[in-house]
Design an enzyme around this catalytic site. Sequence first.
Site, PDB file in Angstrom:
ATOM      1  N   SER A  26     -25.024   3.096  12.837  1.00 50.23           N
ATOM      2  CA  SER A  26     -24.698   4.051  13.918  1.00 50.23           C
ATOM      3  C   SER A  26     -25.059   3.470  15.280  1.00 50.23           C
ATOM      4  O   SER A  26     -24.297   3.565  16.242  1.00 50.23           O
ATOM      5  CB  SER A  26     -25.495   5.348  13.738  1.00 50.23           C
ATOM      6  OG  SER A  26     -25.045   6.053  12.629  1.00 50.23           O
ATOM      7  N   ARG A 124      -9.215  11.317   6.581  1.00 53.59           N
ATOM      8  CA  ARG A 124     -10.358  12.087   7.085  1.00 53.59           C
ATOM      9  C   ARG A 124      -9.977  12.911   8.319  1.00 53.59           C
ATOM     10  O   ARG A 124      -9.164  12.478   9.139  1.00 53.59           O
ATOM     11  CB  ARG A 124     -11.536  11.145   7.370  1.00 53.59           C
ATOM     12  CG  ARG A 124     -12.017  10.500   6.071  1.00 53.59           C
ATOM     13  CD  ARG A 124     -13.189   9.606   6.274  1.00 53.59           C
ATOM     14  NE  ARG A 124     -14.356  10.324   6.721  1.00 53.59           N
ATOM     15  CZ  ARG A 124     -15.469   9.726   7.140  1.00 53.59           C
ATOM     16  NH1 ARG A 124     -15.544   8.410   7.153  1.00 53.59           N
ATOM     17  NH2 ARG A 124     -16.498  10.439   7.538  1.00 53.59           N
ATOM     18  N   ASP A 317     -26.224  11.431   5.071  1.00 47.99           N
ATOM     19  CA  ASP A 317     -25.784  10.203   4.399  1.00 47.99           C
ATOM     20  C   ASP A 317     -26.662   9.843   3.201  1.00 47.99           C
ATOM     21  O   ASP A 317     -26.339   8.917   2.450  1.00 47.99           O
ATOM     22  CB  ASP A 317     -25.764   9.036   5.395  1.00 47.99           C
ATOM     23  CG  ASP A 317     -24.670   9.213   6.442  1.00 47.99           C
ATOM     24  OD1 ASP A 317     -23.725   9.984   6.184  1.00 47.99           O
ATOM     25  OD2 ASP A 317     -24.761   8.602   7.520  1.00 47.99           O
ATOM     26  N   ARG A 348     -18.028  13.124  -1.529  1.00 46.86           N
ATOM     27  CA  ARG A 348     -19.248  12.619  -2.191  1.00 46.86           C
ATOM     28  C   ARG A 348     -19.854  13.608  -3.169  1.00 46.86           C
ATOM     29  O   ARG A 348     -20.575  13.207  -4.094  1.00 46.86           O
ATOM     30  CB  ARG A 348     -20.293  12.229  -1.131  1.00 46.86           C
ATOM     31  CG  ARG A 348     -19.938  10.943  -0.457  1.00 46.86           C
ATOM     32  CD  ARG A 348     -20.998  10.434   0.488  1.00 46.86           C
ATOM     33  NE  ARG A 348     -20.557   9.149   1.020  1.00 46.86           N
ATOM     34  CZ  ARG A 348     -20.912   8.644   2.183  1.00 46.86           C
ATOM     35  NH1 ARG A 348     -21.745   9.313   2.960  1.00 46.86           N
ATOM     36  NH2 ARG A 348     -20.466   7.482   2.578  1.00 46.86           N
TER      37      ARG A 348
HETATM   38  C1  S3P Z   1     -22.604   9.272  12.094  1.00 48.25           C
HETATM   39  C2  S3P Z   1     -22.626  10.628  11.935  1.00 48.25           C
HETATM   40  C3  S3P Z   1     -22.479  11.308  10.642  1.00 48.25           C
HETATM   41  C4  S3P Z   1     -22.730  10.347   9.477  1.00 48.25           C
HETATM   42  C5  S3P Z   1     -22.011   9.043   9.663  1.00 48.25           C
HETATM   43  C6  S3P Z   1     -22.479   8.360  10.936  1.00 48.25           C
HETATM   44  C7  S3P Z   1     -22.727   8.703  13.438  1.00 48.25           C
HETATM   45  O1  S3P Z   1     -21.168  11.824  10.538  1.00 48.25           O
HETATM   46  O2  S3P Z   1     -22.340  10.943   8.267  1.00 48.25           O
HETATM   47  O3  S3P Z   1     -22.251   8.180   8.568  1.00 48.25           O
HETATM   48  O4  S3P Z   1     -23.005   7.495  13.578  1.00 48.25           O
HETATM   49  O5  S3P Z   1     -22.554   9.463  14.409  1.00 48.25           O
HETATM   50  P1  S3P Z   1     -20.793  13.280  11.138  1.00 48.25           P
HETATM   51  O6  S3P Z   1     -21.050  13.267  12.574  1.00 48.25           O
HETATM   52  O7  S3P Z   1     -19.340  13.461  10.817  1.00 48.25           O
HETATM   53  O8  S3P Z   1     -21.659  14.225  10.372  1.00 48.25           O
END
Ligand code: S3P
Length: 439
Positions: A26, A124, A317, A348
């Site tokens: 991230s 998605r 996650d 998932r």
């Molecule tokens: C992320 C936010 C999450 C997470 C993804 C990474 C990010 O998704 O599940 O793996 O880096 O902002 P969502 O914002 O859709 O919950």
Amino acid sequence: MKKTFTLKSFKSKPLNGLINVPSDKSISIRSLIISSVCIGNTKIFNLLESDDVINTLKVLRGLNIKIKKKNSYYEVSGQGGFFSDPKNSLNFGNSGTSVRLMTGLLSTSEVNATLTGDKSLSSRPMKRIIDPLSKMNISISDHDGLLPIRISHDNKKHIPIKYTLNIGSAQVKSSILLAALNVKGTSKIIEKIPSRDHTEIMLEYLGAQIKKQKNIISLTSPNFLKPKDLVIPGDFSSAAFIIIAVLLSKKSKVKIKDVGLNFFRTGLLDVLKKMNAKIAIKNKRKFNGESVGDIEIESSNLNSTIVKKNIVPRLIDEYPILFVAASFASGTSKFYGLKELKIKESNRLKSMAKALSEGGVKLQLGDDFIEICGKHSQQGGNLVNTESDHRVAMSMLVFGLFSKRPIVIDDMKMIKTSFPGFKELFVNLGAKIEYVQKF
Ligand code: S3P
């Protein structure tokens, strides 16, 4: 015919060692995107070299941002928000974070672009970003709520927004914040369910006019972001696979250094501590405004747990690997409020329930909940359909380190979207994971 390989995991000996996990995905993605809008050169140390991050880098290069790989860092020459029209469509591969953040940023930039992705990303939901962004008076379209997204540059005056975000999504929040960087005035996001705040932390660190009061985030533009060195911490979500594997192993002790400990990412630690996990955090400090520390883990006898809806964004996650922990804990664990888990790289909830029950785990699956009956010994022996989902693949390989019979995954290549070197790191700690020829 060329031979192709996949991975098989076997019941293993104790795990011991002192390691680093790959850098945070991230934060790596954000570091590239945000440094591209700084004015001048940013050095990024420890950038994660995984598929999702490299796809982000290629997309930025396609928009005429210069990014050089040096010995110990990447150097991004930021252009203060100016991009050139790309020659081809921008392909984000598997990365939901990257496509959603870049859609926000590009939607208010002077650029024409088409954004695409692989099969999983193309299924998605994108409405969640298109809806708020459309309120800023921009020209953007999707394909029935999915990719490809088209952004057109026009001369319309973009307007700041006040938006109430009803889902706990850092991707949606970040998409709006990055769009707001180019829109004169103050945009506000009212966050009903707080989520990871890496974007807010990095923007503030680089000098943006951003503030948070209670659950309202305000960003005032224009902003002139100044480059500063960025150091990417280890990815807590990757550390999670090691943490659970060590907890479930006998006579094991592992220390993971320099792991990101952002509050909104570490709900797993709270859950595991209640399950009787022996985990200690040492050497707490900050890297560019992000909390970082070392995690010490020891073998533990895990109890079952009940995880309610309110903590979901803080461990979103980590559910696949937490389900593995619950499978070997004593008693029945219950997990509620898992709607968002169904729209990740795969559904998932479904893919993990299928893989675990084929491995002999007794469970009950509901529309947005799962109950897992834990036992010290599980059967295993199944071939896992990973649905091309890296976290399902890695979670089930960890399951195979403890089940009576080994686990084979149908494909291993997607593991490198987030965790290059997964097999080697586990093998170095003492785990038995081998390459096997694909059937
Ligand atoms: C992320 C936010 C999450 C997470 C993804 C990474 C990010 O998704 O599940 O793996 O880096 O902002 P969502 O914002 O859709 O919950």
